[in-house]
Enzyme design. Structure first.
Site, PDB file in Angstrom:
ATOM      1  N   ASP A 363     -34.842  42.108 -18.577  1.00 48.32           N
ATOM      2  CA  ASP A 363     -33.782  41.716 -19.500  1.00 48.32           C
ATOM      3  C   ASP A 363     -34.053  40.331 -20.090  1.00 48.32           C
ATOM      4  O   ASP A 363     -34.401  39.403 -19.361  1.00 48.32           O
ATOM      5  CB  ASP A 363     -32.434  41.653 -18.790  1.00 48.32           C
ATOM      6  CG  ASP A 363     -32.033  42.965 -18.137  1.00 48.32           C
ATOM      7  OD1 ASP A 363     -32.912  43.709 -17.702  1.00 48.32           O
ATOM      8  OD2 ASP A 363     -30.819  43.221 -18.036  1.00 48.32           O
ATOM      9  N   HIS A 365     -31.729  39.390 -22.958  1.00 51.40           N
ATOM     10  CA  HIS A 365     -30.335  39.129 -23.323  1.00 51.40           C
ATOM     11  C   HIS A 365     -30.128  37.984 -24.312  1.00 51.40           C
ATOM     12  O   HIS A 365     -29.320  37.092 -24.087  1.00 51.40           O
ATOM     13  CB  HIS A 365     -29.520  38.863 -22.053  1.00 51.40           C
ATOM     14  CG  HIS A 365     -29.037  40.113 -21.377  1.00 51.40           C
ATOM     15  ND1 HIS A 365     -28.189  41.010 -21.983  1.00 51.40           N
ATOM     16  CD2 HIS A 365     -29.301  40.611 -20.143  1.00 51.40           C
ATOM     17  CE1 HIS A 365     -27.937  42.004 -21.157  1.00 51.40           C
ATOM     18  NE2 HIS A 365     -28.609  41.798 -20.032  1.00 51.40           N
ATOM     19  N   ASP A 392     -32.268  45.728 -22.652  1.00 49.79           N
ATOM     20  CA  ASP A 392     -31.289  44.639 -22.693  1.00 49.79           C
ATOM     21  C   ASP A 392     -31.867  43.416 -23.404  1.00 49.79           C
ATOM     22  O   ASP A 392     -31.916  42.314 -22.863  1.00 49.79           O
ATOM     23  CB  ASP A 392     -30.790  44.294 -21.292  1.00 49.79           C
ATOM     24  CG  ASP A 392     -29.741  45.274 -20.789  1.00 49.79           C
ATOM     25  OD1 ASP A 392     -29.557  46.321 -21.436  1.00 49.79           O
ATOM     26  OD2 ASP A 392     -29.116  45.005 -19.743  1.00 49.79           O
ATOM     27  N   ASP A 395     -27.051  40.961 -26.486  1.00 54.20           N
ATOM     28  CA  ASP A 395     -25.783  40.694 -25.799  1.00 54.20           C
ATOM     29  C   ASP A 395     -25.890  39.498 -24.863  1.00 54.20           C
ATOM     30  O   ASP A 395     -26.967  39.137 -24.397  1.00 54.20           O
ATOM     31  CB  ASP A 395     -25.279  41.915 -25.023  1.00 54.20           C
ATOM     32  CG  ASP A 395     -24.637  42.962 -25.910  1.00 54.20           C
ATOM     33  OD1 ASP A 395     -24.269  42.623 -27.048  1.00 54.20           O
ATOM     34  OD2 ASP A 395     -24.510  44.119 -25.472  1.00 54.20           O
ATOM     35  N   ARG A 396     -24.710  38.927 -24.579  1.00 51.62           N
ATOM     36  CA  ARG A 396     -24.580  37.742 -23.725  1.00 51.62           C
ATOM     37  C   ARG A 396     -25.147  36.501 -24.413  1.00 51.62           C
ATOM     38  O   ARG A 396     -24.402  35.631 -24.791  1.00 51.62           O
ATOM     39  CB  ARG A 396     -25.244  37.961 -22.356  1.00 51.62           C
ATOM     40  CG  ARG A 396     -24.575  39.023 -21.493  1.00 51.62           C
ATOM     41  CD  ARG A 396     -23.292  38.505 -20.914  1.00 51.62           C
ATOM     42  NE  ARG A 396     -22.789  39.348 -19.831  1.00 51.62           N
ATOM     43  CZ  ARG A 396     -21.682  39.083 -19.138  1.00 51.62           C
ATOM     44  NH1 ARG A 396     -20.993  37.990 -19.385  1.00 51.62           N
ATOM     45  NH2 ARG A 396     -21.279  39.893 -18.196  1.00 51.62           N
ATOM     46  N   ASN A 424     -29.110  49.588 -21.260  1.00 50.82           N
ATOM     47  CA  ASN A 424     -27.716  50.007 -21.411  1.00 50.82           C
ATOM     48  C   ASN A 424     -26.955  49.139 -22.417  1.00 50.82           C
ATOM     49  O   ASN A 424     -25.890  49.540 -22.907  1.00 50.82           O
ATOM     50  CB  ASN A 424     -26.996  49.985 -20.060  1.00 50.82           C
ATOM     51  CG  ASN A 424     -26.885  48.602 -19.465  1.00 50.82           C
ATOM     52  OD1 ASN A 424     -27.897  47.966 -19.164  1.00 50.82           O
ATOM     53  ND2 ASN A 424     -25.674  48.111 -19.264  1.00 50.82           N
ATOM     54  N   HIS A 425     -27.497  47.953 -22.751  1.00 53.71           N
ATOM     55  CA  HIS A 425     -26.827  47.119 -23.751  1.00 53.71           C
ATOM     56  C   HIS A 425     -27.244  47.462 -25.176  1.00 53.71           C
ATOM     57  O   HIS A 425     -26.623  46.955 -26.117  1.00 53.71           O
ATOM     58  CB  HIS A 425     -27.082  45.636 -23.470  1.00 53.71           C
ATOM     59  CG  HIS A 425     -26.132  45.068 -22.463  1.00 53.71           C
ATOM     60  ND1 HIS A 425     -24.975  44.410 -22.800  1.00 53.71           N
ATOM     61  CD2 HIS A 425     -26.171  45.081 -21.109  1.00 53.71           C
ATOM     62  CE1 HIS A 425     -24.339  44.034 -21.717  1.00 53.71           C
ATOM     63  NE2 HIS A 425     -25.046  44.427 -20.665  1.00 53.71           N
ATOM     64  N   HIS A 473     -35.257  51.133 -17.610  1.00 50.88           N
ATOM     65  CA  HIS A 473     -34.357  49.984 -17.524  1.00 50.88           C
ATOM     66  C   HIS A 473     -33.517  49.982 -16.254  1.00 50.88           C
ATOM     67  O   HIS A 473     -33.471  48.993 -15.523  1.00 50.88           O
ATOM     68  CB  HIS A 473     -33.432  49.927 -18.738  1.00 50.88           C
ATOM     69  CG  HIS A 473     -32.448  48.800 -18.663  1.00 50.88           C
ATOM     70  ND1 HIS A 473     -32.829  47.485 -18.804  1.00 50.88           N
ATOM     71  CD2 HIS A 473     -31.113  48.784 -18.412  1.00 50.88           C
ATOM     72  CE1 HIS A 473     -31.770  46.707 -18.655  1.00 50.88           C
ATOM     73  NE2 HIS A 473     -30.711  47.465 -18.429  1.00 50.88           N
ATOM     74  N   ARG A 521     -21.017  49.611 -10.407  1.00 50.72           N
ATOM     75  CA  ARG A 521     -20.687  49.329 -11.799  1.00 50.72           C
ATOM     76  C   ARG A 521     -19.585  50.231 -12.335  1.00 50.72           C
ATOM     77  O   ARG A 521     -18.996  49.941 -13.371  1.00 50.72           O
ATOM     78  CB  ARG A 521     -21.922  49.512 -12.680  1.00 50.72           C
ATOM     79  CG  ARG A 521     -23.081  48.618 -12.325  1.00 50.72           C
ATOM     80  CD  ARG A 521     -24.314  49.005 -13.135  1.00 50.72           C
ATOM     81  NE  ARG A 521     -25.497  48.282 -12.731  1.00 50.72           N
ATOM     82  CZ  ARG A 521     -25.896  47.120 -13.255  1.00 50.72           C
ATOM     83  NH1 ARG A 521     -25.187  46.569 -14.205  1.00 50.72           N
ATOM     84  NH2 ARG A 521     -26.988  46.528 -12.837  1.00 50.72           N
ATOM     85  N   HIS A 548     -32.249  45.373 -15.234  1.00 50.91           N
ATOM     86  CA  HIS A 548     -30.828  45.721 -15.150  1.00 50.91           C
ATOM     87  C   HIS A 548     -30.000  44.828 -14.229  1.00 50.91           C
ATOM     88  O   HIS A 548     -28.790  44.929 -14.230  1.00 50.91           O
ATOM     89  CB  HIS A 548     -30.737  47.188 -14.702  1.00 50.91           C
ATOM     90  CG  HIS A 548     -29.435  47.878 -14.946  1.00 50.91           C
ATOM     91  ND1 HIS A 548     -28.668  47.692 -16.061  1.00 50.91           N
ATOM     92  CD2 HIS A 548     -28.751  48.795 -14.202  1.00 50.91           C
ATOM     93  CE1 HIS A 548     -27.599  48.475 -16.002  1.00 50.91           C
ATOM     94  NE2 HIS A 548     -27.626  49.140 -14.877  1.00 50.91           N
TER      95      HIS A 548
END
Length: 618
Positions: A363, A365, A392, A395-396, A424-425, A473, A521, A548
């Site tokens: 990730d 991000h 990923d 995001d963030r 997943n993002h 991922h 989750r 992840h």
């Protein structure tokens, strides 16, 4: 994506200010050394209990116990999102100022000690220590302290609700729902329980369930402006979902087939790069379009764009649109499973010690300046220095646009220099909550965001490296007998379903004990070492690499050396204090790790573009 299965991690979860230099320390360590030192052991997390349908969320009214930190609502009570404020510890010093090592020691001692006569006081002390850690962003330590507090009073709605908040912060939404439900059961009039359960439901795109919980909060706290705003956001999400479903049933050609980038005028004030290296856009639209064909995008344009991104400037929307449309069509031509070879030449022909390799990153991000640091340490992507980024990308972090555009520019310049796997993002629901949608709309517009979503839907879901290492991922399917051919045939061009093979690859996590368990989750399952062993053996593979989850050291080896998690966003969200890492795979296919710390970035906070409910997850 933070691993809360081993609560008291040895590393210090410090905080770094936005412009603070983190003094990168690049370390290489052998596979077997870290296999010994970093294997995961533990006990199963509590199962995620199904949400009861018989909760009476309409009984009575309440006030929130105690004084909460943060801004008071108009009725004088603290917002139900905030945690109970910390009190001085028994020695008169604030626990918030205590070192992490002391907090860990306190938590361990409390867990081992006999229950004191005044168990209520001990439960309160541990709760206050947990609150102090939560307020400092040390979420895993807070979870540990709340857990110890609950050993003395298992039905404390306040502690259960606060632990639910900590679980929300580390994206363990399933456990958050479980704790919030327990808090509601302990005190049906406790508004924070409904608030936090609603927050977790919304994060899982369960807007109707979230709406029910925020309706309960509003009934208990009718003057709470924050709760009413969250209820409004849920109601809007429900309407948007219904509208999107109706539109989808009538959908015609995708936007990428109808959008004409050449109709987007490049104004005279644009001082950025053009794909042909000139000083103005090409007049021949077909020639410009051809430049974005995979393998034909000039490397100079890619590097000029990177320099522009580094200076917090953008390339023109016209070129972004061409890039996204070309990338979408390219990914559409691939199967869901990529096969990546080890190069035949080393990345540096002038260095006799350099060996051919593939670099695998986890990730990132939107932490663009940390991505540039990876390239500075390890070289820019090229045919002889290929990268695999394991999902990923966005995001963030608030430089997600620059991050994903850089990856795509390299991909269109040379498809063999970089490989991308969906995370997943890279989905509609996650980008709506965690900032990417807001960032794209702020830097470009909604149509560019829609083109991003189209492209995301066609990203591959997994890869093999030299027919030996399986990379995806999230993790593995929990159903037995899944083959690589099953992965190749996964239907894409859509949002991930709630269950099934695509969902497993995007969302699942490893667990240290055999079998499968409901995910912490709230989506999918966790898989044990027996499932890893069976999948690898069935497909004649040797190793699983996934991402992840944040790891303190940037990576973690589990499942008797068969599973590696790699995470490449150091000091995640400017608060977690973790290292980043990437992996080299050479001809021997033995993983070799490089660790690094964060680097400074411009003063834009994480999630700066998140709006509405997104602010709950910062």
């Amino acid at each position: 994506p933070i691993d809360a299965s081993s609560i008291l991690a040895p590393a210090y979860f410090g905080q770094a200010t936005t412009l603070q230099r983190c003094c990168p320390r690049n370390k290489r360590s052998s596979y077997h050394k870290n296999h010994r030192n970093m294997s995961s052991e533990g006990t199963p997390p509590p199962p995620v209990a199904p949400l009861s349908d018989d909760d009476d969320s309409s009984r009575g009214s309440s006030t929130v116990d105690g004084t909460a930190a943060g801004t008071a609502t108009e009725n004088g009570e603290a917002s139900p999102m905030e945690v109970e404020s910390s009190k001085p510890s028994e020695n008169g010093e604030s626990s918030a100022a205590s070192p992490i090592a002391s907090v860990a020691k306190d938590a361990a001692s409390a867990a081992e000690a006999k229950i004191p006569e005044d168990s209520e006081a001990e439960a309160l002390r541990l709760k206050d220590l947990g609150n102090a850690q939560l307020s400092e962003g040390h979420f895993l330590q807070a979870i540990s302290l709340y857990t110890s507090s609950l050993e003395y009073n298992s039905k404390s709605a306040i502690v259960l609700s606060n632990r639910a908040l900590a679980y929300i912060k580390v994206e363990n939404y399933g456990l958050a729902i479980q704790d919030a439900t327990a808090a509601i059961k302990a005190d049906p009039n406790y508004a924070k329980g409904y608030y936090r359960r609603g927050t977790a439901h919304f994060a899982l795109s369960k807007a109707k369930a979230a709406r029910k919980d925020f309706r309960a909060v509003c009934k208990l706290r009718p003057k709470d402006k924050d709760a009413r705003a969250k209820l409004k956001a849920c109601e809007q999400a429900v309407r948007e979902a219904a509208f999107a479903a109706a539109i989808e049933s009538e959908a015609g050609a995708p936007l990428s087939d109808t959008y004409d980038p050449s109709a987007v005028a490049v104004d005279a004030g644009y001082d950025g790069p053009h794909p042909d290296g000139g000083t103005e856009p090409l007049s021949d639209a077909n020639l410009e379009d051809e430049l974005f064909t995979p393998g034909k995008l000039p490397r100079k344009f890619v590097m000029d764009a990177i320099d522009r991104f580094r200076s917090q400037k953008l390339i023109h929307k016209r070129y972004v649109a061409r890039l996204l449309i070309s990338a979408k069509h390219y990914f559409q031509s691939l199967s869901s499973l990529m096969e990546i070879p080890i190069p035949t030449e080393s990345p540096d022909s002038s260095d006799a010690s350099a060996k051919p390799r593939v670099t695998v990153c986890g990730d990132t991000h939107g932490q663009y300046y940390d991505v540039l640091n990876i390239f500075e340490m390890n070289g820019y992507p090229s045919k002889n220095n290929p990268y695999l980024f394991n999902g990923d990308f966005v995001d963030r972090g608030s430089f997600s646009v620059e991050t994903i555009l850089t990856y795509l520019l390299f991909k269109m310049s040379d498809p063999e220099c970089i490989y991308l796997i969906r995370g997943n993002h890279e989905t509609k629901n996650m980008t709506n909550i965690y900032g990417f949608q807001g960032e794209v709309n702020a830097k470009y517009d909604e149509k560019i965001f829609d083109l991003f979503l189209e492209m995301f839907g066609w990203l591959p879901l997994a890869a093999t490296i030299s027919d030996s290492v399986f990379v995806t991922h999230g993790g593995l399917p929990t159903e037995p007998g899944v083959t690589l051919d099953d992965v190749r045939k996964i239907k894409r061009g859509c949002e991930p379903p709630e269950s099934g093979l695509m969902s497993d690859l995007l969302w699942s996590d490893p667990q240290p004990f055999p079998g499968k368990s409901p995910s912490k989750r709230g989506v999918g399952y966790s898989f044990g070492p027996d499932i890893t062993e069976a999948f690898l053996k069935h497909n004649n593979l040797n190793l699983l690499v996934r991402s992840h989850e944040v790891k303190d050291e940037g990576y973690l080896i589990e499942h008797a050396g068969k599973t590696i998690t790699v995470f490449s966003a150091p000091n995640y969200c400017d608060s977690m204090g973790n290292k980043g890492a990437f992996i080299h795979f050479g001809e021997d296919l033995e993983p070799k790790f490089t660790q690094y710390d964060c680097v400074p970035h411009p003063s834009v906070r994480p999630m700066a573009y998140a709006a509405g409910m997104g602010g709950l997850f910062t």
